[in-house]
Each structure stands twice: as C-alpha cells, then as structure tokens.
Design an enzyme around this catalytic site. Structure first.
Site, short mmCIF file in Angstrom:
data_model
loop_
_atom_site.label_atom_id
_atom_site.label_comp_id
_atom_site.label_asym_id
_atom_site.label_seq_id
_atom_site.Cartn_x
_atom_site.Cartn_y
_atom_site.Cartn_z
N ARG A 91 0.85 -1.33 0.03
CA ARG A 91 -0.02 -0.08 -0.12
C ARG A 91 1.00 1.27 0.01
O ARG A 91 0.52 1.99 -0.64
CB ARG A 91 -0.84 0.12 1.33
CG ARG A 91 -2.02 -0.94 1.20
CD ARG A 91 -3.20 -0.41 0.22
NE ARG A 91 -3.80 0.62 0.99
CZ ARG A 91 -5.05 0.98 0.61
NH1 ARG A 91 -5.76 0.12 -0.51
NH2 ARG A 91 -5.90 1.68 1.15
N THR A 137 -4.58 7.26 -2.99
CA THR A 137 -5.62 7.13 -4.01
C THR A 137 -5.57 8.15 -5.34
O THR A 137 -5.82 7.50 -6.22
CB THR A 137 -6.99 6.82 -3.43
OG1 THR A 137 -6.89 6.06 -2.33
CG2 THR A 137 -8.12 6.53 -4.27
N ARG A 169 1.77 5.30 -7.84
CA ARG A 169 0.58 6.40 -8.43
C ARG A 169 1.21 7.77 -8.70
O ARG A 169 0.85 8.53 -9.74
CB ARG A 169 -0.56 6.25 -7.32
CG ARG A 169 -1.24 5.04 -7.49
CD ARG A 169 -2.30 5.12 -6.49
NE ARG A 169 -3.34 4.07 -6.26
CZ ARG A 169 -4.16 3.54 -5.33
NH1 ARG A 169 -3.88 4.27 -4.29
NH2 ARG A 169 -5.00 2.68 -5.59
N HIS A 177 -4.73 -1.50 -7.61
CA HIS A 177 -5.37 -1.77 -6.45
C HIS A 177 -4.46 -2.56 -5.42
O HIS A 177 -3.88 -3.69 -6.21
CB HIS A 177 -6.61 -2.64 -6.58
CG HIS A 177 -7.28 -3.13 -5.42
ND1 HIS A 177 -7.80 -2.50 -4.57
CD2 HIS A 177 -7.22 -4.60 -4.81
CE1 HIS A 177 -8.02 -3.24 -3.32
NE2 HIS A 177 -7.38 -4.29 -3.49
P1 ATP Z 1 -7.14 3.92 -0.76
O1 ATP Z 1 -8.03 2.80 0.17
O2 ATP Z 1 -6.05 4.28 0.04
O3 ATP Z 1 -8.29 5.37 -0.43
P2 ATP Z 1 -8.21 2.49 -2.68
O4 ATP Z 1 -7.32 2.56 -3.98
O5 ATP Z 1 -8.45 1.21 -2.01
O6 ATP Z 1 -7.05 3.52 -2.08
P3 ATP Z 1 -10.89 3.16 -2.47
O7 ATP Z 1 -11.21 4.38 -1.61
O8 ATP Z 1 -10.97 1.90 -1.57
O9 ATP Z 1 -9.32 3.54 -2.98
O10 ATP Z 1 -11.56 3.34 -3.86
C1 ATP Z 1 -11.17 2.43 -4.64
C2 ATP Z 1 -11.09 2.86 -6.06
O11 ATP Z 1 -12.32 3.69 -6.54
C3 ATP Z 1 -9.95 3.87 -6.16
O12 ATP Z 1 -8.84 3.26 -6.33
C4 ATP Z 1 -10.23 4.74 -7.28
O13 ATP Z 1 -10.02 4.13 -8.54
C5 ATP Z 1 -11.95 4.83 -7.02
N1 ATP Z 1 -12.16 6.00 -6.41
C6 ATP Z 1 -12.32 6.13 -5.14
N2 ATP Z 1 -12.76 7.31 -4.59
C7 ATP Z 1 -12.80 8.11 -5.57
C8 ATP Z 1 -13.11 9.35 -5.76
N3 ATP Z 1 -13.48 10.10 -5.00
N4 ATP Z 1 -13.24 10.04 -7.09
C9 ATP Z 1 -12.59 9.01 -8.11
N5 ATP Z 1 -12.28 7.76 -8.14
C10 ATP Z 1 -12.30 7.23 -6.96
MG MG Z 2 -9.75 0.47 -0.79
#
Ligand code: ATP
Ligand code: MG
Length: 180
Positions: free
Chosen positions: A119, A125, A136, A159
């Site tokens: 991570r 993200t 990223r 992811h």
């Molecule tokens: P993290 O948990 O560190 O935030 P992640 O990749 O697990 O990273 P999540 O919040 O689980 O992120 O969301 C999953 C995916 O959905 C993201 O990787 C992104 O592609 C998309 N996503 C999430 N939030 C947004 C947003 N606000 N705007 C656009 N895309 C988003």
């Molecule tokens: Mg997530």
C-alpha cells in the site's frame, strides 16, 4: 511477518503497457509473485470486490468533496449532489464500468508485511496527491475533480488490499477456485 496481498493492475496500467515496470518495482523491493493472471473481470466479480458498503461510499464521496474544495470547484455542479453517500454511489457505478472495460492483471504478492508495504508503495488514492516516489505518483497525475467531470473514477493504475482480512477475502475471491 510474512504476508500475502492482492494487487490488481487496472485497465489503465495494462493499456499503457506499464505492467512490466510496476511488477519490477515490487520485485526490486523483494516481493515474490506467487500467483498472477490476466483477465477481463465480470461485473459480478468487481461488485463483490468493492462491496456495497455505506462506509466505502461515504469515504469515496468525501475524497471527491475535499478534492473539489482544494481546487475551489463546486461539486454540486458536476455530481448533482453534495451528499458523500450519493457521490460515493455514483463513483462506485463508474468504477464497476471501468474495471470491467478491459483486461486487468491480478496477482498475489508475498513478502514481509506485504499488505502495509505494498500500500505504501502504491501511494495516495488520488495520484495528484500521491508522493512522486510512489507508483501512483510516478505514473499518473490524475485527480477526482478532473475524473469526475469526465464521469469516471480516478485512473490510479493499481489496487492493493488495505488490511490483512481484506487481503485474505480478496485473494480467495480472485484466485480461490484455483488449486495453486
Ligand atoms: P485507499 O483505500 O488508499 O484510498 P483505494 O485504491 O483502496 O485506496 P478506495 O477508496 O478503496 O481506494 O476506492 C477504490 C477505487 O475507487 C480507487 O482506487 C479509485 O479508482 C476509485 N475512487 C475512489 N474514490 C474516488 C473518488 N473520489 N473519485 C474518483 N475515483 C475514486
Ligand atoms: Mg480501498
């Protein structure tokens, strides 16, 4: 502690031919690839990967809200709502469309504290907020305000499981039926 984590190189990583470079970064750090496959996931698989969970919707919605605020932009104009739950649900819909739009590379990485370390290597993200030394931040400059205006999730390439329990669930979801 030796752990396993699930990594998915998303359609943007495959289309941009970045799989080799990203895999090298993990191999250079010392991770072993213990399983890997290229597939276009079904809608059902992606729906189960990102479960319908209000906390997830609100978390995703809040990321957009703060990203729009940072840019001095009005989220209601683009998303038709200021409610993080509603915004999160719309993002989830775009995410499912996006993740099923083409091939992804799913893999299981094994190594010391794999969940936390992978991570960390992925970065924030939202690529525009990610440290340039992360995957990223190194390969993308996308942000939610730009992405949401184009009715899509952020193109953040990768992811990785967030917690050990999540990793176990996701590994069995993506590779469970395979006796490897
Ligand atoms: P993290 O948990 O560190 O935030 P992640 O990749 O697990 O990273 P999540 O919040 O689980 O992120 O969301 C999953 C995916 O959905 C993201 O990787 C992104 O592609 C998309 N996503 C999430 N939030 C947004 C947003 N606000 N705007 C656009 N895309 C988003
Ligand atoms: Mg997530």
């Amino acid at each position: 502690m030796l752990e396993r984590t699930l990594v998915i190189l998303k359609p943007d990583a495959v289309q941009r031919k970045l799989c080799g470079k990203i895999i090298s970064i993990f191999e250079d750090a010392g991770f072993n690839i213990v399983k890997a496959k290229l597939l276009t996931p079904s809608k059902d698989l992606v729906e189960r990967h990102y479960p319908n969970n209000n906390n997830w919707f609100i978390g995703a919605g809040n990321k957009s809200i703060s990203n729009f605020k940072e840019q001095g932009l009005d989220i209601k104009e683009v998303m038709g709502s200021e409610d993080p739950l509603e915004i999160g649900k719309t993002i989830k819909k775009w995410l499912v469309e996006y993740m099923t739009s083409g091939p992804v590379m799913a893999m299981v990485l094994e190594g010391n504290n794999a969940v936390k370390n992978v991570r960390k290597m992925c970065g924030n993200t939202i690529p525009s907020n990610a440290d340039p030394s992360t995957i990223r931040g190194r390969f993308s400059i996308d942000s939610s305000d730009v992405a949401n205006a184009e009715h899509r999730p952020v193109s953040n390439l990768i992811h990785a499981s967030g917690e050990v329990d999540e990793a176990n669930y996701e590994i069995s979801l993506w590779f469970g039926s395979e006796n490897v």
